[in-house]
Design a protein around this motif. Structure first.
Motif, PDB file in Angstrom:
ATOM      1  N   LEU A  51      38.624  59.377  30.151  1.00 33.79           N
ATOM      2  CA  LEU A  51      39.390  58.500  29.257  1.00 33.79           C
ATOM      3  C   LEU A  51      40.878  58.812  29.264  1.00 33.79           C
ATOM      4  CD1 LEU A  51      36.920  58.198  26.271  1.00 33.79           C
ATOM      5  CD2 LEU A  51      37.626  56.412  27.848  1.00 33.79           C
ATOM      6  N   LEU A  52      41.280  59.867  29.960  1.00 34.23           N
ATOM      7  CA  LEU A  52      42.711  60.093  30.151  1.00 34.23           C
ATOM      8  C   LEU A  52      43.333  58.952  30.949  1.00 34.23           C
ATOM      9  CD1 LEU A  52      42.740  63.914  30.935  1.00 34.23           C
ATOM     10  CD2 LEU A  52      43.460  62.794  28.822  1.00 34.23           C
ATOM     11  N   MET A  53      42.499  58.174  31.626  1.00 34.56           N
ATOM     12  CA  MET A  53      42.977  56.965  32.296  1.00 34.56           C
ATOM     13  C   MET A  53      43.649  56.029  31.304  1.00 34.56           C
ATOM     14  SD  MET A  53      42.681  55.483  35.424  1.00 34.56           S
ATOM     15  CE  MET A  53      41.124  56.016  36.124  1.00 34.56           C
ATOM     16  N   VAL A  54      43.215  56.082  30.049  1.00 32.86           N
ATOM     17  CA  VAL A  54      43.797  55.251  28.990  1.00 32.86           C
ATOM     18  C   VAL A  54      44.811  56.039  28.170  1.00 32.86           C
ATOM     19  CG1 VAL A  54      43.270  53.929  26.902  1.00 32.86           C
ATOM     20  CG2 VAL A  54      41.710  53.850  28.850  1.00 32.86           C
ATOM     21  N   MET A  55      44.474  57.281  27.843  1.00 30.45           N
ATOM     22  CA  MET A  55      45.301  58.045  26.917  1.00 30.45           C
ATOM     23  C   MET A  55      46.615  58.513  27.533  1.00 30.45           C
ATOM     24  SD  MET A  55      42.400  60.253  24.850  1.00 30.45           S
ATOM     25  CE  MET A  55      43.436  60.484  23.394  1.00 30.45           C
ATOM     26  N   CYS A  56      46.619  58.890  28.796  1.00 32.55           N
ATOM     27  CA  CYS A  56      47.867  59.343  29.423  1.00 32.55           C
ATOM     28  C   CYS A  56      48.917  58.239  29.503  1.00 32.55           C
ATOM     29  CB  CYS A  56      47.579  59.925  30.806  1.00 32.55           C
ATOM     30  SG  CYS A  56      46.978  61.635  30.749  1.00 32.55           S
ATOM     31  N   PRO A  57      48.562  57.019  29.923  1.00 30.56           N
ATOM     32  CA  PRO A  57      49.566  55.954  29.892  1.00 30.56           C
ATOM     33  C   PRO A  57      50.096  55.678  28.490  1.00 30.56           C
ATOM     34  CG  PRO A  57      47.771  55.326  31.340  1.00 30.56           C
ATOM     35  CD  PRO A  57      47.348  56.591  30.648  1.00 30.56           C
ATOM     36  N   SER A 131      37.872  70.416  28.645  1.00 31.06           N
ATOM     37  CA  SER A 131      38.587  69.724  27.573  1.00 31.06           C
ATOM     38  C   SER A 131      40.012  70.232  27.426  1.00 31.06           C
ATOM     39  CB  SER A 131      37.830  69.889  26.251  1.00 31.06           C
ATOM     40  OG  SER A 131      36.523  69.357  26.340  1.00 31.06           O
ATOM     41  N   ALA A 132      40.214  71.542  27.623  1.00 26.42           N
ATOM     42  CA  ALA A 132      41.557  72.114  27.507  1.00 26.42           C
ATOM     43  C   ALA A 132      42.504  71.527  28.546  1.00 26.42           C
ATOM     44  CB  ALA A 132      41.495  73.630  27.649  1.00 26.42           C
ATOM     45  N   VAL A 133      41.999  71.254  29.739  1.00 29.33           N
ATOM     46  CA  VAL A 133      42.826  70.610  30.757  1.00 29.33           C
ATOM     47  C   VAL A 133      43.259  69.227  30.290  1.00 29.33           C
ATOM     48  CG1 VAL A 133      42.818  69.685  33.106  1.00 29.33           C
ATOM     49  CG2 VAL A 133      41.829  71.927  32.648  1.00 29.33           C
ATOM     50  N   PRO A 195      44.718  64.590  36.268  1.00 26.66           N
ATOM     51  CA  PRO A 195      43.800  65.158  35.275  1.00 26.66           C
ATOM     52  C   PRO A 195      42.582  64.287  35.010  1.00 26.66           C
ATOM     53  CG  PRO A 195      45.663  64.138  34.179  1.00 26.66           C
ATOM     54  CD  PRO A 195      45.937  64.042  35.663  1.00 26.66           C
ATOM     55  N   VAL A 196      42.632  63.033  35.454  1.00 25.77           N
ATOM     56  CA  VAL A 196      41.519  62.113  35.196  1.00 25.77           C
ATOM     57  C   VAL A 196      40.348  62.490  36.085  1.00 25.77           C
ATOM     58  CG1 VAL A 196      40.773  59.717  35.199  1.00 25.77           C
ATOM     59  CG2 VAL A 196      43.122  60.286  34.567  1.00 25.77           C
ATOM     60  N   THR A 214      43.449  76.170  37.929  1.00 23.60           N
ATOM     61  CA  THR A 214      44.536  75.640  38.748  1.00 23.60           C
ATOM     62  C   THR A 214      45.116  74.372  38.149  1.00 23.60           C
ATOM     63  OG1 THR A 214      43.415  76.542  40.699  1.00 23.60           O
ATOM     64  CG2 THR A 214      45.187  74.979  41.085  1.00 23.60           C
ATOM     65  N   GLN A 215      44.254  73.495  37.659  1.00 18.13           N
ATOM     66  CA  GLN A 215      44.749  72.279  37.000  1.00 18.13           C
ATOM     67  C   GLN A 215      45.538  72.622  35.737  1.00 18.13           C
ATOM     68  OE1 GLN A 215      41.104  69.958  36.582  1.00 18.13           O
ATOM     69  NE2 GLN A 215      41.816  68.562  38.173  1.00 18.13           N
ATOM     70  N   ALA A 216      45.071  73.619  34.990  1.00 21.58           N
ATOM     71  CA  ALA A 216      45.798  74.044  33.789  1.00 21.58           C
ATOM     72  C   ALA A 216      47.183  74.576  34.152  1.00 21.58           C
ATOM     73  CB  ALA A 216      44.992  75.095  33.037  1.00 21.58           C
ATOM     74  N   LEU A 217      47.261  75.366  35.224  1.00 22.68           N
ATOM     75  CA  LEU A 217      48.552  75.889  35.681  1.00 22.68           C
ATOM     76  C   LEU A 217      49.498  74.752  36.052  1.00 22.68           C
ATOM     77  CD1 LEU A 217      50.427  78.172  36.745  1.00 22.68           C
ATOM     78  CD2 LEU A 217      49.202  77.983  38.922  1.00 22.68           C
TER      79      LEU A 217
END
Length: 460
Positions: A51-57, A131-133, A195-196, A214-217
């Motif tokens: 759902l970051l596909m929606v939330m990030c924009p 979830s943290a990412v 991140p999606v 790695t994604q968190a970094l």
């Protein structure tokens, strides 16, 4: 002083509105398909990442709207003439946006948890990392949006950022994946910079720790760049502000596996552990599906009883398969299917409903259990259509009739199945039994002609 300004920003700025809009849109989307995560914590975490596909924009657009606030109010020159550093002025606003976005993301997951908690039997710690990412990605998106709004304080900036980010998050990964398939190579490691979470994750899989870290970094470096750009004054400061993102990408990409999210997933041995009911015929499911055990026990024991009545050497226990439904399946992904197969009925878990319990509203599950006695599990070897149709006849032989509901049949010739069944039951009972035992023994031995005695290859 800083804390008081932060509280004012939380109450009066657009940060709260941006977070509320994200929460409403994302939660509505999440709850529209609760079957995708009900009863499973990792699937909830992965759904949140999708759902970051929606939330990030929305975070980018909201940040851009906040970033142009000073210009919109025509106080840029006034603030520039003060001795107070710019970063001190922007930090409370950036903090307010980060707090509200993170709160919206956590609230969305907590609302989704209402469909997970009642039936979940396993909580993977990796779900917290996944979830943290997502949290870091929203912070990075919000701060980058604020920096863009400050640099381009125009009304069109916010919607343009939203449209461009949707295109990048939705279309670019698909384009890279298709290009990789055409060129017969793995997806590039850079695909994991997004991140999606794209693609499906099997219930018995987890995202490997290396990918999460790695994604968190990378996202932390991206968020640092957004915050530094927001407070930067002068070309040198802007150039230095970009360095964290550049260095983060330079470090992260070599550490990420090639192959995209398929390569980022691995079998979770704890999720694949068996949970059994021994009050009668033993029936086992994986820990990831422990909430399904009460619903599965009845049909599984009925299937075992029916087999024992008609099939010599029938299996005496039923175990859910631990085969991972993935394009990149490890050779050891199905230990239960390879051990003691003659005495174990290995079945697929039934569909999971909106409440996290098994969805047994149709007539598919029991026939699927019955035909599993003749299923070949030969190290990833694909069965042809005839094998599926032959197992349909075998299940009908156990029940004594062809099923009315044919949704579980592979599209083909129902007439051929019916004719084969009528031919089979027209034989003496001893011959019927001999053929079914022969077919089962051949299937367990992974012979290519295993089911020919049930459904002749030349047709009826």
């Amino acid at each position: 002083m800083m804390g008081r300004i932060l509280r004012i920003e939380l109450r009066r700025s657009a940060a709260l509105g941006v977070a509320l809009l994200s929460l409403v849109v994302a939660t509505a989307t999440l709850l529209s398909y609760t079957e995708g995560f009900a009863g499973r914590w990792m699937q909830l975490a992965v759904s949140g990442r999708s759902l970051l596909m929606v939330m990030c924009p929305l975070a980018l657009a909201g940040g851009a709207w906040l970033g142009r606030r000073d210009s919109r109010s025509r106080v840029d020159e006034l603030f520039t003439s003060t001795a107070r550093p710019r970063w001190q002025r922007v930090l409370p606003t950036a903090g307010a946006l980060a707090i509200t976005l993170v709160t919206a993301y956590i609230l969305m997951l907590l609302i989704g948890a209402a469909w997970v908690l009642p039936t979940a039997g396993y909580f993977p710690i990796a779900a917290i990392a996944v979830s943290a990412v997502g949290v870091l990605s929203l912070i990075a998106a919000g701060w980058l949006g604020m920096a863009a709004g400050r640099a381009m304080p125009r009304l069109v900036t916010a919607p343009a950022l939203a449209v461009v980010s949707v295109a990048l998050l939705a279309l670019l990964p698909d384009y890279l994946s298709v290009a990789s398939m055409v060129e017969d190579r793995s997806d590039p490691a850079a695909l994991l910079l997004t991140p999606v979470y794209i693609g499906g994750l099997d219930d018995l899989q987890t995202v490997v720790a290396r990918v999460n870290l790695t994604q968190a970094l990378w996202l932390a470096a991206l968020a640092a760049t957004g915050l530094l750009l927001l407070g930067a004054v002068g070309r040198r400061a802007i150039t230095l502000a970009v360095l964290p993102a550049v260095l983060g990408a330079a470090v992260a990409i070599p550490l990420m596996p090639t192959g995209g999210y398929d390569a980022a997933a691995a079998v979770d041995p704890d999720a694949a552990e068996l949970v059994c009911d021994n009050d009668g015929w033993q029936v086992c499911v994986t820990r990831a599906h422990a909430g399904l055990l009460p619903d599965v026990v009845g049909p599984a024991r009925l299937a075992l009883t029916m087999m024992a009545a008609k099939l010599p050497g029938a299996p005496s226990r039923a175990v859910e398969t631990r085969r991972v439904q993935s394009w990149a399946q490890p050779d050891d992904a199905a230990p239960a299917a390879k051990a003691d197969r003659a005495h174990t009925l290995v079945f697929d878990a039934p569909p999971i409903g909106r409440t996290g319990r098994a969805d047994l509203t149709d007539a598919d599950f029991l026939p699927g259990l019955l035909e599993a006695a003749w299923r070949q599990d030969c190290g990833g070897q694909q069965e042809d259509q005839d094998a599926y149709l032959a197992r349909t006849v075998a299940a009908a032989w156990l029940t004594g009739q062809l099923p009315v509901a044919q949704s579980w049949w592979v599209p083909g010739d129902p007439e051929r199945v019916s004719a084969a069944y009528q031919t089979l039951i027209g034989l003496p009972e001893a011959e019927q039994e001999r053929r079914m035992v022969e077919a089962r023994d051949a299937a367990l031995a992974c012979r290519t002609d295993a089911l020919r005695s049930i459904l002749p290859t030349d047709g009826p």
